[in-house]
Design an enzyme around this catalytic site. Structure first.
Site, short mmCIF file in Angstrom:
data_model
loop_
_atom_site.label_atom_id
_atom_site.label_comp_id
_atom_site.label_asym_id
_atom_site.label_seq_id
_atom_site.Cartn_x
_atom_site.Cartn_y
_atom_site.Cartn_z
N ARG A 115 80.66 23.54 37.71
CA ARG A 115 79.46 24.13 37.10
C ARG A 115 78.25 24.03 38.02
O ARG A 115 77.47 24.98 38.17
CB ARG A 115 79.12 23.42 35.78
CG ARG A 115 79.93 23.81 34.58
CD ARG A 115 79.39 23.09 33.36
NE ARG A 115 80.14 23.39 32.14
CZ ARG A 115 79.87 22.87 30.95
NH1 ARG A 115 78.85 22.03 30.83
NH2 ARG A 115 80.59 23.19 29.89
N CYS A 151 73.64 33.04 62.30
CA CYS A 151 74.55 32.36 63.22
C CYS A 151 74.55 33.04 64.59
O CYS A 151 74.75 32.38 65.61
CB CYS A 151 75.96 32.35 62.65
SG CYS A 151 76.12 31.28 61.20
N SER A 195 88.96 34.93 24.25
CA SER A 195 88.64 36.37 24.27
C SER A 195 87.91 36.75 25.55
O SER A 195 88.17 37.80 26.14
CB SER A 195 87.80 36.75 23.05
OG SER A 195 88.52 36.55 21.86
N ALA A 229 93.14 25.04 21.52
CA ALA A 229 92.71 24.43 20.26
C ALA A 229 93.92 24.28 19.36
O ALA A 229 94.88 25.05 19.45
CB ALA A 229 91.64 25.27 19.57
N GLU A 262 79.79 28.29 62.26
CA GLU A 262 79.33 28.33 63.64
C GLU A 262 78.30 27.23 63.90
O GLU A 262 78.36 26.52 64.91
CB GLU A 262 78.72 29.70 63.96
CG GLU A 262 79.69 30.86 63.79
CD GLU A 262 79.64 31.50 62.41
OE1 GLU A 262 79.82 32.71 62.32
OE2 GLU A 262 79.42 30.75 61.42
N HIS A 292 76.66 27.02 58.11
CA HIS A 292 77.78 27.92 58.34
C HIS A 292 78.71 27.33 59.38
O HIS A 292 78.35 26.39 60.11
CB HIS A 292 77.27 29.29 58.78
CG HIS A 292 76.63 30.06 57.67
ND1 HIS A 292 76.27 31.39 57.79
CD2 HIS A 292 76.27 29.70 56.41
CE1 HIS A 292 75.73 31.80 56.66
NE2 HIS A 292 75.71 30.79 55.81
#
Length: 350
Positions: free
Chosen positions: A189, A90, A275, A167, A54, A52
């Site tokens: 991904r 933290c 969609s 497409a 901190e 993190h």
């Protein structure tokens, strides 16, 4: 402490925070100053599983004698967390470092992560909050929204031509964008907990939906593959290569996110097709967009987004450029990648 220097330090913390990656965790920056307001160390959160802000700043601080540490101030754009996840709390790290003063911009408010400010006060630290609160809340407004609705932070992937096609008229779609864009998409991904496509994408493209490096090898960490839609998935579908997948027989994006949240997944990528993208956009469930645009014109074919129910310009879904490490727009080979986030509701027109 000089108020102007503290404000400047908070602006720096917010600037540092913007270098991070959005997702399950918010963007956070931290600055440590001495008693005179001189900056001693800075840090920011780079994404899930990394230190993190901190802790990052403390790791760069070096050794301070107890008196200097007690006189030092940590300025941080979000209330220090008070729970143990992939990293320790933290608030505890700040206390252990002997820092005597903390200023944070906006309260965390989470049931598990919140309470850091009170923990610091109980340990005897001087704690103040609210400095540049509006700017800090704006920085993570979609993260706050996702958490308030108990749903994952949701990223949308769009890969299209200059005229917004995914497409051609005959249905061909692989590959519109370049290998550089494809590699970047696979890196995205790899950073999420789940990836969602519709049954139409499965039938049209038969994707594996795993995250692969430039050599085509799978990353060590893989997102859960989720297909939404009513049609049965073919038994030989590529995404069925292992058990890390499931089908949700619905067209309702809320239902899909509820299931993903129930799996304790905090960041999801919506990857296809039109969609599915339209459903999530229409429901205002998209927190960021990675838009990959290839220098192609088709003139006909499938659009990347369908009818959002917008009947007048005033009702348009509005987004703003969202820099990652200083860049909101960049070249990926011949393609242009644009990173966007929705405008806060109160912002109005850009």
């Amino acid at each position: 402490m000089d108020t102007s220097r503290t404000t400047a330090a908070m602006r720096l913390a917010l600037e540092l925070a913007r270098r991070g990656t959005r997702g399950v965790n918010p963007l956070v920056g931290a600055v440590i100053m001495d008693a005179e307001g001189t900056i001693l160390a800075t840090g920011y959160h780079r994404g899930a599983g990394t230190p993190h802000a901190e802790a990052d700043a403390l790791s760069r601080l070096g050794t301070l004698d107890p008196a200097a540490a007690q006189a030092a101030t940590m300025v941080v754009s979000l209330e220090p967390c008070n729970h143990s996840g992939r990293t320790g709390p933290c608030s505890r790290a700040i206390i252990d470092a002997g820092i005597g003063n903390v200023v944070f911009a906006v309260s965390d408010g989470g049931k598990t992560s919140g309470g850091g400010g009170e923990a610091l006060r109980s340990a005897g630290l001087n704690v103040d909050h609210g400095l540049l609160e509006a700017e800090a809340r704006d920085l993570n407004h979609r993260w706050f929204t996702a958490r308030a609705h108990h749903r994952p932070f949701t990223t949308l992937h769009l890969a299209q031509t200059l005229d917004g096609r995914i497409a051609a008229k005959d249905g061909t779609s692989q590959w519109i964008t370049s290998p550089r864009s494809l590699l970047h998409a696979h890196q995205v991904r790899a950073s999420v907990g789940a990836i969602v496509v519709g049954t139409g994408t499965v039938f049209a493209d038969d994707p594996r939906l795993n995250a692969r490096n430039e050599h085509g090898e799978p990353f060590s960490t893989q997102p859960r593959r989720i297909v939404m839609g009513l049609r049965d998935i073919p038994a030989d579908a590529a995404l069925k290569a292992d058990s890390n997948w499931e089908q949700v027989r619905t067209r309702d994006p809320y239902e899909v996110l509820a299931l993903i949240s129930a799996r304790d997944i905090g960041h999801v990528l919506i990857e296809g097709g039109a969609s599915i993208a339209t459903a999530f956009l229409a429901a205002d469930l998209v927190d960021e967009i990675f838009l990959y645009q290839a220098p192609l014109l088709l003139g006909a074919g499938r659009n990347s987004v369908g009818d959002l129910g917008v009947e007048t310009l005033a009702a348009a879904r509005r987004f703003r450029l969202d820099p990652i490490d200083g860049e909101a727009v960049r070249l990926l080979g011949p393609d242009i990648l644009t990173h966007l986030e929705p405008l806060p509701a109160e912002t109005g027109t850009p």
